[in-house]
Write an enzyme that holds these catalytic residues in place. Structure first.
Site, short mmCIF file in Angstrom:
data_model
loop_
_atom_site.label_atom_id
_atom_site.label_comp_id
_atom_site.label_asym_id
_atom_site.label_seq_id
_atom_site.Cartn_x
_atom_site.Cartn_y
_atom_site.Cartn_z
N HIS A 200 0.80 -1.23 0.00
CA HIS A 200 0.00 0.00 0.00
C HIS A 200 0.83 1.28 0.00
CE1 HIS A 200 1.00 -0.19 4.25
NE2 HIS A 200 0.74 1.10 4.29
C1 UD1 Z 1 -2.04 5.20 6.23
C2 UD1 Z 1 -0.71 5.63 6.86
C3 UD1 Z 1 0.32 4.53 6.66
C4 UD1 Z 1 -0.20 3.20 7.16
C5 UD1 Z 1 -1.52 2.89 6.47
C6 UD1 Z 1 -2.10 1.57 6.92
C7 UD1 Z 1 -0.29 8.05 6.76
C8 UD1 Z 1 0.56 9.09 6.14
N1 UD1 Z 1 -0.19 6.83 6.23
O1 UD1 Z 1 -1.83 5.09 4.83
O2 UD1 Z 1 1.49 4.86 7.39
O3 UD1 Z 1 0.76 2.19 6.89
O4 UD1 Z 1 -2.42 3.94 6.77
O5 UD1 Z 1 -3.22 1.24 6.16
O6 UD1 Z 1 -0.99 8.34 7.70
N2 UD1 Z 1 -9.16 4.67 2.01
C9 UD1 Z 1 -10.36 4.02 1.94
N3 UD1 Z 1 -10.96 3.67 3.12
C10 UD1 Z 1 -10.42 3.93 4.33
C11 UD1 Z 1 -9.19 4.61 4.38
C12 UD1 Z 1 -8.57 4.96 3.21
O7 UD1 Z 1 -10.90 3.77 0.88
O8 UD1 Z 1 -11.01 3.55 5.36
C13 UD1 Z 1 -8.47 5.03 0.74
C14 UD1 Z 1 -8.81 6.41 0.27
O9 UD1 Z 1 -8.82 6.38 -1.12
C15 UD1 Z 1 -7.61 7.22 0.72
C16 UD1 Z 1 -6.48 6.19 0.60
O10 UD1 Z 1 -7.09 4.95 0.94
O11 UD1 Z 1 -7.40 8.34 -0.04
C17 UD1 Z 1 -5.30 6.44 1.50
O12 UD1 Z 1 -5.73 6.57 2.86
P1 UD1 Z 1 -4.83 7.45 3.88
O13 UD1 Z 1 -5.41 7.43 5.22
O14 UD1 Z 1 -4.53 8.77 3.28
O15 UD1 Z 1 -3.44 6.67 3.91
P2 UD1 Z 1 -3.06 5.13 3.82
O16 UD1 Z 1 -2.50 4.88 2.47
O17 UD1 Z 1 -4.15 4.23 4.30
#
Ligand code: UD1
Length: 355
Positions: A200
């Site tokens: 991811h």
């Molecule tokens: C975040 C953490 C990362 C951790 C990861 C575990 C930061 C900078 N990164 O990354 O360190 O390893 O979590 O999963 O905080 N999304 C969904 N549903 C959700 C959450 C996210 O669909 O419940 C999708 C959305 O498109 C979103 C993308 O995932 O834009 C990224 O989510 P985000 O919270 O920005 O960061 P992660 O990549 O999950």
């Protein structure tokens, strides 16, 4: 004393649960705030249930956005909660955007801060998590570390050694507690031998050339070993955009609950990942781990554990996998204090220092 915990993203939940539960056995009052950084049921709710964390007292429902937007929005929504609830101490976990946002709010409001999993460094500032770690550690009064490399990093950055407490690994506390439950899981319908994959990191999935290279390597690996791949939402949308044909033996699943994922890790021939926490869990479980990154903020999993960094190079991945399939596993040990009692140590330190 009133302790307020801030969690937001999937890897926070298994780190907060042991500390929360240990503090629940003391006289301290506790408040649990969820920022809503992760909001899908499969990325959040199911972890609360399995880890026996109570429902959050407050959910800031921030959701997804750019780093600046998400961090700023958490700060904006968290500040009134701190002003209203008046905690004596705020605990933050790991290195996600929720961690640094809450740390900034607390330091501006002069509320003491504790950072659980302090001191880890990849020395790679292109990783958003590295920035979050550096800032949070500078702002915290209590720095709870998992390993001696973390202590060294903090001292080198000028942090007073009296603020550093080596307590061990809280994530391993959750693993130790729930592994017996995971082992009862029958896992029907799965192949006998399989590799488990998670992916991811923006550095791996946001660049199409790199993602295509990794997926092609997985397909090649898959000809020797079936692959089970629970896919993070961000990775799923990127793979869909690639329009690649993936073979049926490459099992793409929805994100899994904690216990099911633990059961899969325990029985895997190898885990291939770019996650931080999974490098630690595989070391504890003595399962070989090939990490699709150039560096790690958890070097102890390489020096003592089962972890090997293979970068983004498909050739290296295949070569290391060959060794594992030929039975040439790394000889590994479990790092000191990764024993299931880190959360209790934190509770004891806080009760003595502030209680
Ligand atoms: C975040 C953490 C990362 C951790 C990861 C575990 C930061 C900078 N990164 O990354 O360190 O390893 O979590 O999963 O905080 N999304 C969904 N549903 C959700 C959450 C996210 O669909 O419940 C999708 C959305 O498109 C979103 C993308 O995932 O834009 C990224 O989510 P985000 O919270 O920005 O960061 P992660 O990549 O999950």
């Amino acid at each position: 004393m009133h302790i307020l915990h801030v969690v937001g993203a999937r890897p926070n939940f298994m780190k907060a649960a042991p500390t929360f539960c240990a503090l629940a056995r003391t006289k301290n009052e506790q408040t649990l705030v969820h920022t809503g950084q992760h909001y899908d049921a499969s990325m959040s709710d199911v972890f609360f249930q399995q880890l026996a964390l109570p429902s959050p007292d407050v959910n800031l429902e921030v959701g997804s956005g750019t780093h600046a937007w998400q961090t700023a929005e958490i700060m904006r929504r968290f500040e009134p909660v701190v002003l209203e609830r008046k905690p004596d101490l705020v605990l933050v976990y790991g290195d996600v955007n929720s961690t640094v946002a809450a740390a900034l709010v607390c330091s501006k409001l002069r509320v003491p801060l504790g950072h659980v999993e302090a001191g880890l460094r990849s020395f790679d500032r292109s990783m958003p998590e590295e920035i979050n770690r550096l800032i949070t550690d500078q702002l915290a009064e209590f720095l709870f570390t998992p390993s001696n490399d973390a202590d060294r990093n903090l001292k080198r950055e000028g942090i007073n050694r009296e603020r550093i407490y080596r307590v061990g690994n809280v994530m391993i506390d959750s693993l130790v507690r729930l592994l017996p439950v995971a082992l009862q899981n029958k896992m029907n319908g799965l192949p006998d031998r399989y590799g488990l994959v998670t992916l991811h990191r923006p550095s791996n999935v946001d660049d199409y050339r790199i993602l295509r290279n990794i997926v092609e390597s997985l397909i090649a690996v898959n000809s020797e070993l079936e692959i089970i791949f629970p896919v993070h939402p961000r990775t799923r949308s990127r793979i869909a955009e690639l329009r690649m044909k993936t073979p049926a033996q490459l099992h793409l699943l929805e994100p899994l609950p904690y216990i099911e994922f633990l059961a899969l890790q325990r029985r895997a021939v190898v885990v291939i990942t770019d996650s931080g926490g999974i490098q630690e869990e595989t070391t504890y479980l003595n399962v070989p781990c090939l990490t699709l990154r150039q560096n790690t903020e958890r070097p102890i999993t390489v020096s003592l554990g089962t972890n090997v960094l293979v970068g983004q190079d498909g050739g290296r991945l295949r070569a290391e996998l060959r060794k594992i399939l030929d039975g040439k596993k790394k000889v590994a040990t479990i790092p000191p204090l990764w024993d299931g009692h880190a959360g209790e140590r934190i509770a004891e330190i806080l009760s003595k220092s502030c209680g």
